[in-house]
Each structure stands twice: as structure tokens, then as C-alpha cells.
Design a protein around this motif. Sequence first.
Motif, PDB file in Angstrom:
ATOM      1  N   LYS A   1       0.830  -1.193   0.000  1.00 40.21           N
ATOM      2  CA  LYS A   1       0.000   0.000   0.000  1.00 40.21           C
ATOM      3  C   LYS A   1       0.867   1.246   0.000  1.00 40.21           C
ATOM      4  O   LYS A   1       1.905   1.291   0.652  1.00 40.21           O
ATOM      5  CB  LYS A   1      -0.914  -0.006   1.235  1.00 40.21           C
TER       6      LYS A   1
ATOM      7  N   THR B   1      -5.301   9.862  -0.388  1.00 41.17           N
ATOM      8  CA  THR B   1      -5.338   8.889  -1.469  1.00 41.17           C
ATOM      9  C   THR B   1      -4.520   7.653  -1.083  1.00 41.17           C
ATOM     10  O   THR B   1      -3.416   7.776  -0.554  1.00 41.17           O
ATOM     11  CB  THR B   1      -4.756   9.486  -2.758  1.00 41.17           C
TER      12      THR B   1
ATOM     13  N   TRP C   1      -3.186   3.883  -2.626  1.00 40.18           N
ATOM     14  CA  TRP C   1      -3.038   2.916  -3.712  1.00 40.18           C
ATOM     15  C   TRP C   1      -2.777   1.544  -3.103  1.00 40.18           C
ATOM     16  O   TRP C   1      -1.841   1.369  -2.323  1.00 40.18           O
ATOM     17  CB  TRP C   1      -1.856   3.273  -4.613  1.00 40.18           C
ATOM     18  N   ASP C   2      -3.608   0.564  -3.474  1.00 40.87           N
ATOM     19  CA  ASP C   2      -3.328  -0.812  -3.082  1.00 40.87           C
ATOM     20  C   ASP C   2      -2.484  -1.476  -4.157  1.00 40.87           C
ATOM     21  O   ASP C   2      -2.034  -0.816  -5.110  1.00 40.87           O
ATOM     22  CB  ASP C   2      -4.631  -1.582  -2.817  1.00 40.87           C
TER      23      ASP C   2
ATOM     24  N   ALA D   1      -3.768  -0.990  -7.727  1.00 43.47           N
ATOM     25  CA  ALA D   1      -3.577   0.369  -8.237  1.00 43.47           C
ATOM     26  C   ALA D   1      -2.122   0.625  -8.595  1.00 43.47           C
ATOM     27  O   ALA D   1      -1.818   1.293  -9.588  1.00 43.47           O
ATOM     28  CB  ALA D   1      -4.052   1.386  -7.204  1.00 43.47           C
TER      29      ALA D   1
ATOM     30  N   ARG E   1      -0.121   1.101 -12.813  1.00 39.14           N
ATOM     31  CA  ARG E   1       0.428   2.402 -13.181  1.00 39.14           C
ATOM     32  C   ARG E   1       1.872   2.278 -13.664  1.00 39.14           C
ATOM     33  O   ARG E   1       2.693   1.668 -13.007  1.00 39.14           O
ATOM     34  CB  ARG E   1       0.382   3.357 -11.982  1.00 39.14           C
TER      35      ARG E   1
ATOM     36  N   TYR F   1      -5.393  -6.092 -14.811  1.00 39.79           N
ATOM     37  CA  TYR F   1      -5.391  -4.776 -14.175  1.00 39.79           C
ATOM     38  C   TYR F   1      -5.860  -3.722 -15.174  1.00 39.79           C
ATOM     39  O   TYR F   1      -5.605  -3.824 -16.375  1.00 39.79           O
ATOM     40  CB  TYR F   1      -3.990  -4.413 -13.674  1.00 39.79           C
TER      41      TYR F   1
ATOM     42  N   ARG G   1      -2.910   2.234 -16.216  1.00 42.73           N
ATOM     43  CA  ARG G   1      -2.783   3.662 -16.505  1.00 42.73           C
ATOM     44  C   ARG G   1      -1.318   3.912 -16.863  1.00 42.73           C
ATOM     45  O   ARG G   1      -0.446   3.887 -15.985  1.00 42.73           O
ATOM     46  CB  ARG G   1      -3.192   4.507 -15.296  1.00 42.73           C
TER      47      ARG G   1
END
Length: 205
Positions: A16, A23, A25-26, A29, A33, A49, A52
Motif C-alpha cells: 500500500k 489517497t 493505492w493498493d 492500483a 500504473r 489490471y 494507466r
Amino acid sequence: ITVVDYFNSSASRIEKVAFADGTVWDIAAILGRQNGTEGADSLAGLNGYANRINGLGGNDSISGADKDDRLDGGDGADNISGNAGNDILIGGYGNDVLTGGTGNDIFRFAGTDQGVDSITDFTSGTDIIQVLGNNFGLEAGVAVVLVSATTTPASSGTAAQFLYNTTSGALYFDQDGVGSNAAVQIATLTGQKALAVSDIVVVAA
């Protein structure tokens, strides 16, 4: 922060990332990215997934995977492929090549000064050409004007309008019709040439 070998070794993986603004992110996430560099990068999304990926500078090669990906080329002449899923493809500055792949894809244009992108597999009624209203002088959610012809059509009136050559696939935007601003080409549809007015959607951001 930089985590070495994050994608190659679970021993280096953190579960994490929490930011000061709340904010979080796990793992999903974080894995989804990726950022490129100012050079020419080859970036590929991970299956499972919603990726991004931001290419940043350079002439990048970017590909999505099997989920709904958001792929942004940034600066440079990029080659972007969404593959499966309902993807958002953003060429950015430069003359880019965009291939949505399967799914209902969005080809996003932020302005008229970012080059001429080639869309290789646009499917009318399934895919969308999305433009940012503020940068085009258009109102989000309002239907656009599209004038199509077998040759590049002439502008008419004084309203903002899109001009489409159904033979070459060249798509232009004219901000003021017969006014002083010339039409600017923003894209070329190199695959199927069909394009309906409902295929062009204006959004706020």
C-alpha cells in the motif's frame, strides 16, 4: 519513491502507498500504473489490471492488456494499442498511431495543436472520438456539427464544425466556419472510414 524490482520480485513488493491527501493505492492500483521517460520507451500493460500508462516524452510504444486501460502517449510520435477492453487512448503532442483493439474505445483529443493522429481501427457506433470542450471552444454534452463529403468539404456559416473527408479519412476542426480561423486537421481514420456525428462527443475534461 522508487521500489527496485517491484514487478520482478514479490519480496520487493509493498502492499500500500498512502498519500498525505488521503489517497491510497493498493497493490492493484500500483501494478496498473506505469510512467515512461523523456526517451523512447516500450511500455506494456499487465493482464488483470486496469492499466494507466503515461509515455511522457519520446517516441513511445505503448500497449494495454485485457482490462479497461488509459494510455497516454505524452510528447512524441507514439504508437499506442489498447488491445482488449474499453480503453481510452490519448496521443498527446505529436503525430501518433492509435489502435483501439477490441471493445468500445475512446480516442481522446485535448486540442487542435497536438498533431495529426492516425486511428487504424475506428468503428462507427462502437468507438468514440472525444474532444475536450474548453480547448475546442465547444460545450460539453452538446451535439457537434459534422460535415462530410467524398472530398474535404468547405466550411459554412460561422459555427464551430468538424469537416470529414470520407475518401481519405481526414478529420478537421474549424472553430469559426467561414471566419478567419482555418480548419485544422486533427486525425486520419486509416481503417474503416465510416464516421457519424454521434461518434464525436464533447466532454468537460
